[in-house]
Design a protein around this motif. Structure first.
Motif, PDB file in Angstrom:
ATOM      1  N   ILE A 144      35.323  44.576  41.315  1.00 52.09           N
ATOM      2  CA  ILE A 144      35.248  43.234  41.893  1.00 52.09           C
ATOM      3  C   ILE A 144      35.266  42.208  40.775  1.00 52.09           C
ATOM      4  N   VAL A 145      36.021  41.133  40.971  1.00 55.21           N
ATOM      5  CA  VAL A 145      36.061  40.056  39.988  1.00 55.21           C
ATOM      6  C   VAL A 145      35.939  38.727  40.715  1.00 55.21           C
ATOM      7  N   THR A 146      35.297  37.763  40.074  1.00 56.37           N
ATOM      8  CA  THR A 146      35.218  36.420  40.640  1.00 56.37           C
ATOM      9  C   THR A 146      35.700  35.407  39.611  1.00 56.37           C
ATOM     10  N   PHE A 147      36.298  34.325  40.117  1.00 53.03           N
ATOM     11  CA  PHE A 147      36.735  33.203  39.288  1.00 53.03           C
ATOM     12  C   PHE A 147      36.058  31.937  39.789  1.00 53.03           C
ATOM     13  N   GLY A 148      35.548  31.119  38.869  1.00 51.22           N
ATOM     14  CA  GLY A 148      34.965  29.841  39.246  1.00 51.22           C
ATOM     15  C   GLY A 148      35.268  28.784  38.198  1.00 51.22           C
TER      16      GLY A 148
END
Length: 312
Positions: free
Chosen positions: A231-235
């Protein structure tokens, strides 16, 4: 400076409010607990604590509110380290029960002053929650523990459901973004060890808007998938104060959506939460894991449920 200009409309935040928000804050104050939601000025605090899409959530920050490192993007205070609170693991477990959480996120400051980096304290808190209610899903966002594999193994042995560790940015920008004691390769080794020695889901997060190039983000995704991060998140990076790292660029939501598609459709991440207000502990991401693990949904169905909740 770029970061002092007026923020675009897509970065407007709703102030925290509501009965549920007040209840959670009161519970945390009564038990002398810290959350990264408050300490790091998370833009989603009002949404998560209000419980708009469920019972509410909070990311507990263990081992005090002062960090032994001084990353240039982070609003947590540096220095003035205090002894660990031996009652904190049980206090966190009590607060989780009182608030009525079904999905718990634990993170911590860096504690390079401790021989084990605080990993035993971290593990004790995981076990305290699981002993209270084994049905609660526990996600941990861990530091790198100075690269100590034994410390990482203590976290694994405590059996959380998700282990996250953030690379934060592309390799070229690790400094000036992160403290010099952190590093790209060291973070990859932490995530790789989790994946090689356990079946737990792994997760990481990147900030955009600090001066990265597209090809560097692409390479980072490739490096993460090579070690099987799930899982990866970008913000969007937001400057906490004028003494912190400047914002290089406010990234348009369409660009975040493009990176989501690249992560999921091209690289095969199980899930990617990507948007200006997304943070590593983000409710839609938690709902994805909840659907995947608790409900036994397919990846595609879990994604749809998380997206629907995030857009509500």
């Amino acid at each position: 400076m770029e970061s002092r200009r007026r923020k675009p409309d897509w970065l407007k935040m709703r102030p925290p409010s509501g009965t549920r928000f007040t209840e959670i804050r009161s519970t945390l104050r009564d038990r002398n607990l810290n959350t990264v939601c408050e300490e790091a000025n998370c833009p989603n605090l009002g949404e998560c604590w209000s419980g708009r899409d469920g019972p509410g959530t909070a990311t507990f920050m263990l081992m005090g509110d002062r960090c032994s490192r001084g990353c240039n993007f982070c609003d947590v205070e540096t220095g003035g380290m205090e002894p660990l609170d031996p009652e904190e693991p049980e206090n966190v477990a009590d607060a989780v029960a009182e608030i009525g959480l079904e999905y718990v996120v634990l993170t911590s400051v860096d504690r390079d002053d401790l021989e084990d980096g605080g990993s035993a304290h971290f593990a004790e808190t995981i076990r305290a929650i699981n002993d209270r209610d084994p049905e609660i899903l526990v996600e941990v966002l861990i530091p790198d523990f100075g690269g100590d594999p034994d410390a990482v193994d203590r976290i694994i042995d405590a059996e959380p459901d998700v282990i996250a560790h953030n690379v934060e940015t592309v390799e070229r920008l690790q400094w000036p973004v992160r403290d010099r004691r952190a590093g790209y390769d060291q973070s990859l080794r932490v995530l790789d060890r989790v994946n090689r020695t356990s079946d737990v889901h792994t997760k990481t997060s990147l900030m955009l808007g600090v001066g990265e190039y597209d090809h560097e983000v692409y390479r980072t995704l490739s490096d993460l998938r090579e070690i099987d991060v799930d899982i990866v998140t970008f913000g969007q990076y937001l400057q906490p104060s004028r003494s912190h790292l400047d914002v290089f660029e406010y990234v348009h939501p369409d660009v975040f959506e493009t990176w989501r598609r690249v992560a999921e459709e091209e690289f095969g991440f199980l899930y990617c939460a990507s948007g200006p207000m997304v943070r590593s502990s983000y409710k839609a991401g938690e709902l994805f894991v909840d659907a995947l693990l608790r409900e036994g949904d397919s990846v595609e169905h879990a994604r749809r449920r998380a997206r629907a909740a995030g857009e509500a």
